[in-house]
Design a protein around this motif. Structure first.
Motif, PDB file in Angstrom:
ATOM      1  N   THR A   1       0.877  -1.164   0.000  1.00 32.17           N
ATOM      2  CA  THR A   1       0.000   0.000   0.000  1.00 32.17           C
ATOM      3  C   THR A   1       0.913   1.211   0.000  1.00 32.17           C
ATOM      4  OG1 THR A   1      -1.797  -1.114   1.174  1.00 32.17           O
ATOM      5  CG2 THR A   1      -1.738   1.281   1.294  1.00 32.17           C
TER       6      THR A   1
ATOM      7  N   SER B   1      -0.293  -2.596  -4.804  1.00 30.27           N
ATOM      8  CA  SER B   1      -1.655  -3.076  -5.020  1.00 30.27           C
ATOM      9  C   SER B   1      -2.693  -2.030  -4.631  1.00 30.27           C
ATOM     10  CB  SER B   1      -1.904  -4.359  -4.226  1.00 30.27           C
ATOM     11  OG  SER B   1      -1.727  -4.142  -2.834  1.00 30.27           O
ATOM     12  N   LYS B   2      -2.265  -1.035  -3.823  1.00 28.90           N
ATOM     13  CA  LYS B   2      -3.195   0.014  -3.402  1.00 28.90           C
ATOM     14  C   LYS B   2      -2.447   1.331  -3.301  1.00 28.90           C
ATOM     15  CE  LYS B   2      -6.445   1.265   0.323  1.00 28.90           C
ATOM     16  NZ  LYS B   2      -7.066   0.813   1.595  1.00 28.90           N
TER      17      LYS B   2
ATOM     18  N   VAL C   1      -0.700   4.844 -13.957  1.00 28.94           N
ATOM     19  CA  VAL C   1      -1.767   4.863 -12.957  1.00 28.94           C
ATOM     20  C   VAL C   1      -3.127   4.971 -13.639  1.00 28.94           C
ATOM     21  CG1 VAL C   1      -2.762   6.158 -11.034  1.00 28.94           C
ATOM     22  CG2 VAL C   1      -0.292   5.795 -11.138  1.00 28.94           C
TER      23      VAL C   1
ATOM     24  N   LEU D   1      -6.085  -1.319  -9.944  1.00 25.92           N
ATOM     25  CA  LEU D   1      -5.329  -0.706  -8.855  1.00 25.92           C
ATOM     26  C   LEU D   1      -6.336  -0.077  -7.894  1.00 25.92           C
ATOM     27  CD1 LEU D   1      -2.625   0.342  -7.581  1.00 25.92           C
ATOM     28  CD2 LEU D   1      -2.935   2.404  -8.995  1.00 25.92           C
ATOM     29  N   GLU D   2      -6.298  -0.498  -6.646  1.00 24.59           N
ATOM     30  CA  GLU D   2      -7.174   0.092  -5.647  1.00 24.59           C
ATOM     31  C   GLU D   2      -6.652   1.480  -5.282  1.00 24.59           C
ATOM     32  OE1 GLU D   2      -8.970  -0.792  -1.163  1.00 24.59           O
ATOM     33  OE2 GLU D   2      -7.614  -2.237  -2.120  1.00 24.59           O
TER      34      GLU D   2
ATOM     35  N   VAL E   1       4.093   1.419  -9.505  1.00 24.08           N
ATOM     36  CA  VAL E   1       2.911   0.677  -9.937  1.00 24.08           C
ATOM     37  C   VAL E   1       3.250  -0.192 -11.138  1.00 24.08           C
ATOM     38  CG1 VAL E   1       0.614   0.910 -10.964  1.00 24.08           C
ATOM     39  CG2 VAL E   1       1.230   2.291  -8.977  1.00 24.08           C
TER      40      VAL E   1
ATOM     41  N   ARG F   1      -4.372   1.711 -15.047  1.00 27.01           N
ATOM     42  CA  ARG F   1      -4.870   0.799 -14.020  1.00 27.01           C
ATOM     43  C   ARG F   1      -6.251   1.228 -13.534  1.00 27.01           C
ATOM     44  NH1 ARG F   1      -0.882  -2.552 -11.759  1.00 27.01           N
ATOM     45  NH2 ARG F   1       0.825  -2.677 -13.275  1.00 27.01           N
TER      46      ARG F   1
END
Length: 315
Positions: free
Chosen positions: A50, A70-71, A88, A100-101, A64, A91
């Protein structure tokens, strides 16, 4: 009793303190961005992180794309005024190559989260979300009743990273870290974290730090490891050492539009480069020297002697 020596190398610091699945903050607000540390995390193949950062900048694009994150917990997604973060965006907008969270806040919301984490508070109130759409996008931004009878107010939860990494101008061997120029949320993010790694342009003697104590943003008790890493903020800048490499930011935009180009850049400039010294050598002396600045020392070592001599001469 002598203070413990916290100096290590970057590879060892990341290997010892950054593990898969952690919440990691890499802070520096346009200035003093810890790029070298981010590249070392990529090099060591960390996964499922994270990643927390105000203005994620192109460092987020790189981490990323490398598969480390993952976040993303962040505010204001942009490549340092030079364009979008296209990795970004791929994603978030298209789940390409996978989702991507994202947990989004305002700049001040991120600062308040770090402050709450540093102070051990359950939440932090702020007024700036009134009239904003962010509470609709982020359910963690909530409205609560004022216990003193005022109007309802928005709050954000604390942010407590497992590891915070910062870059700074200098530190002594026991971990008193000094920085100046534009300072963002480094202090709050450090005090909110379990572990703090500081990369610095130079390791100096304790007397240097003590001679100018107001520059000590992070005292030794808050710092776990110190790494001497000249050029560790490039392509961002370090006040008094080198300027921002604006050309690099412009060059990144067309690279980031093409995922294969991003992966190629990571292979050439991160995986095939063992450390920051090799990175700067690859960048080239001409380009690196072109970013140099003239030293502007606030307190030269002989300042006191020169002042006394001037007073004596005047009298």
């Amino acid at each position: 009793m002598a203070a413990p020596d916290k100096v290590t190398d970057l590879s060892s610091a990341v290997a010892a303190h950054v593990r898969d699945g952690m919440t990691v903050a890499l802070e520096g607000f346009g200035h003093l961005i810890p790029f070298a540390a981010g590249h070392e995390i990529i090099r060591q193949g960390r996964r499922d992180l994270t990643f927390c950062r105000m203005t994620p900048d192109l460092l987020a694009d790189q981490m990323v794309a490398a598969g480390c994150v993952s976040k993303l917990v962040a505010s204001f997604f942009a490549s340092g005024s030079a364009g979008s973060l296209h990795e970004v965006r791929r994603r978030v907008e298209n789940a390409d190559p996978k989702p991507l969270e994202v947990e989004e806040y305002s700049h001040y919301g991120m600062v308040c989260r770090y402050q709450a984490g540093a102070a051990g508070l359950p939440f932090f109130p702020l007024r700036s979300y009134a009239g904003s759409d962010l509470p609709k996008l982020n359910p963690l931004i909530r409205k609560v009743s004022d216990p003193y009878g005022g109007p309802d107010i928005y709050v954000v939860p604390p942010l407590r990273p497992d590891v915070t990494i910062v870059h700074a101008q200098r530190a002594d061997r026991s971990g008193n870290v000094q920085m100046w120029g534009i300072v963002g949320a480094q202090q709050e993010a450090a005090y909110a974290a379990e572990t703090v790694i500081a990369t610095v342009e130079e390791i100096v003697e304790e007397d240097v730090v003590r001679s100018d104590p107001n520059r000590t943003v992070l005292p030794s008790h808050a710092v776990t490891a110190v790494v001497e890493c000249p050029g560790g903020a490039h392509p961002s800048y370090t006040q008094g050492h080198y300027d921002r490499d604006n050309a690099f930011y412009r060059e990144w935009t067309p690279i980031s539009r093409d995922r294969e180009a991003v992966l190629g850049w990571l292979e050439e400039w991160v995986h095939q480069v063992p450390d920051r010294a090799a990175y700067l050598a690859k960048l080239g002396a001409e380009r690196w020297d072109g970013l140099g600045v003239t030293p502007r020392l606030s307190q030269p070592v002989d300042f006191g002697r020169r002042r006394v001599a001037a007073q004596e001469e005047a009298s």
